[in-house]
Design an enzyme around this catalytic site. Structure first.
Site, PDB file in Angstrom:
ATOM      1  N   GLY A 201     -30.494  31.700  48.466  1.00 52.69           N
ATOM      2  CA  GLY A 201     -30.804  30.504  49.242  1.00 52.69           C
ATOM      3  C   GLY A 201     -31.075  29.333  48.316  1.00 52.69           C
ATOM      4  N   LYS A 202     -31.168  28.145  48.872  1.00 60.23           N
ATOM      5  CA  LYS A 202     -31.495  26.950  48.093  1.00 60.23           C
ATOM      6  C   LYS A 202     -31.958  25.866  49.055  1.00 60.23           C
ATOM      7  CE  LYS A 202     -31.364  25.686  43.683  1.00 60.23           C
ATOM      8  NZ  LYS A 202     -31.697  26.543  42.534  1.00 60.23           N
ATOM      9  N   GLY A 203     -32.760  24.952  48.554  1.00 60.00           N
ATOM     10  CA  GLY A 203     -33.242  23.875  49.404  1.00 60.00           C
ATOM     11  C   GLY A 203     -33.628  22.668  48.589  1.00 60.00           C
TER      12      GLY A 203
END
Length: 523
Positions: A201-203
């Site tokens: 994931g990434k944000g």
């Protein structure tokens, strides 16, 4: 060793992913020829209704033209018709997401021999390429003058096939959905290579912490976490730091999460050691890159001692990459930022590097030009250290994506570079990678070489769940073993399929995730 007298060439702004420049330029109508083509399309399409503002027909026609131009480069060199069709379909959905498509193509090209041997994995690749969940949200906050500011927040929860979503948060003006998707997609395979149970994931946000007061950063982080906390937990999604998100930001984010949920859990990694953080977390990514290439060199009967190294960047990754290089006896010639670079003709000493670290610790927004030394030379005008006219053994791009283009790669080849070790995420364009391979440079891709950061994040998660703290020596020992395992994991498929190290890393990371997806069923 001296800087060149003329500026280095670079791709124009907005075309930093040369794999798709025509498509993106076409989609945005940046050239006269494409303006003419668009006019022709308008003549064959319904004109805009002045009352309703209906652009639908025109937009569709222009998108079709962009798609045709873009897919020509996208599927070049790919023989499998099903894979070609899949890449075309992905591109047609979001032709403007050039960073994401660059990452997908790079992985797809390297997986071709796998799909020949195991064709049942191609449909699973189609499933993996689509993120499980994309979250976008508004972040409103007050600056010190009492004015309302609004930014956009993202969290891409890409794959949970082998564990909870895991990946950093990036606060930088360049953040957009394409960059978030590319980083989250890469994170899947990077996390898989660590052998730890972590999904991808990434944000982040387009908020820029540079030039902001501590109070402004705190208010932004609190607003950001007020929304993000709905979507994360220590068993679901565990964010960490990235560009623009250091110990200060993690502290503010963790405090707000605890305040809202009333839970003291390991929901974030990169925390301060006073409240659940791990030893060596700030150093882990930079250390990991050095440990990875050390394994490559050992296989060739070499060591880092005496190797002349160019390092880009001046953040945590670059600083600690340089620190461990000096410990191993290498010569570090450069550090940089977005405005230029500094180089030491005889290499940085430990005291000189410490001066840079102290400067950045005092003010994280400090420019590398503020570093003072009697022997250092600073080159501005947004130039990059790859242009240095001197003998180079190893390049460590530790700044940002697509920082080495085709021209930069040619300069590294000219100066004798033998290894490129990616401390940043996707810092080399596809054209640059092609140049490396053609010249015989050993290319150590970011998803393997910079996995040390997420590896120690995984170790921090383990320590939090077990309610204990390992010593610095214990964590470093585990990191060294993990980086050795990552290298061995990449070399296995590299030998089996007779491909380079980068393709071997992609194959190893993908097959583990694909087998997990297959076992869990198509959902």
């Amino acid at each position: 060793c001296r800087p060149p007298s003329s500026p280095s060439l670079s791709w124009p702004p907005g075309l930093r992913s040369p794999a798709l420049p025509r498509a993106v330029a076409c989609a945005r109508g940046r050239s006269a020829k494409r303006d003419v083509a668009a006019k022709r399309l308008r003549s064959r399409s319904p004109r805009m209704d002045a009352t309703t503002g209906d652009f639908t027909a025109l937009q569709k026609a222009v998108k079709q033209m962009a798609t045709k131009a873009g897919t020509e480069g996208l599927v070049h060199g790919i023989k499998n018709p099903e894979l070609r069709q899949l890449l075309t379909e992905i591109f047609m959905k979001d032709p403007e997401q050039q960073e994401f498509m660059q990452a997908v193509r790079e992985v797809a090209v390297s997986l071709q021999p796998v799909f020949e041997k195991r064709p049942e994995l191609l449909p699973i690749f189609k499933q993996i390429v689509e993120p499980e969940r994309v979250i976008t949200f508004r972040v409103s906050w007050l600056d010190d003058a009492g004015n309302l500011q609004v930014n956009r927040g993202f969290r891409v929860q890409y794959s949970s096939a082998i564990g909870p979503y895991k990946g950093g948060l990036r606060f930088h003006p360049s953040v957009n959905l394409s960059i978030m998707k590319f980083l989250a997609f890469e994170q899947i395979f990077k996390n898989s290579l660590t052998t730890l149970p972590m999904g991808g994931g990434k944000g982040g946000s387009d908020f820029d912490p540079k030039g902001k007061s501590d109070a402004e950063v705190m208010r932004f982080c609190q607003s950001f976490m007020t929304e993000l906390q709905r979507h994360i937990s220590y068993v679901q999604d565990v964010p960490a730091g990235d560009i623009g998100v250091g110990a200060r930001e993690i502290g503010y984010l963790f405090g707000q999460y605890k305040r809202i949920t009333k839970n003291y859990t390991g929901v974030l990694t990169g925390k301060g050691q006073e409240y659940g953080g791990s030893e060596i977390r700030p150093e882990a990514t930079g250390y990991g890159a050095v440990l990875f290439v050390e394994n490559v060199l050992k296989d060739k009967g070499e060591s880092l001692k005496g190797k002349r190294c160019l390092v880009s960047g001046a953040g945590n990754v670059a600083q600690y990459c340089a620190e461990l290089l000096l410990e191993k006896g290498a010569i570090v010639l450069s550090l940089s930022d977005s405005q230029g670079y500094v180089y030491e003709p005889n290499g940085f000493t430990r005291e000189q590097l410490q001066a840079v670290q102290d400067m950045k610790k005092k003010n994280n927004s400090a420019r590398i030009s503020e570093y003072k030394s009697d022997t250092a030379v600073y080159v501005g005008d947004r130039r990059k250290p790859w242009e240095l006219d001197c003998q180079v053994d190893i390049a460590f791009p530790c700044a940002t994506q697509n920082e080495i283009d085709e021209h930069d790669a040619e300069l590294l080849i000219k100066h004798g570079c033998q290894y490129v070790v990616e401390g940043a995420n996707m810092p080399s364009t596809n054209e640059a990678i092609h140049k490396y391979n053609k010249a015989g440079i050993i290319y150590c891709p970011g998803k393997a070489a910079n996995a040390g950061g997420v590896a120690v994040s995984g170790l921090e998660m383990t320590q939090n769940r077990m309610s204990l703290n390992w010593t610095r020596e214990e964590v470093r020992d585990k990191l060294e073993r993990i980086m050795k395992d990552i290298y061995d994991s990449a070399m296995g498929p590299s030998r089996e399929y007779n491909v380079d190290l980068a393709a071997g890393a992609n194959i190893a990371g993908f097959t583990k995730v694909a087998d997990a997806v297959k076992a869990q069923g198509a959902v």
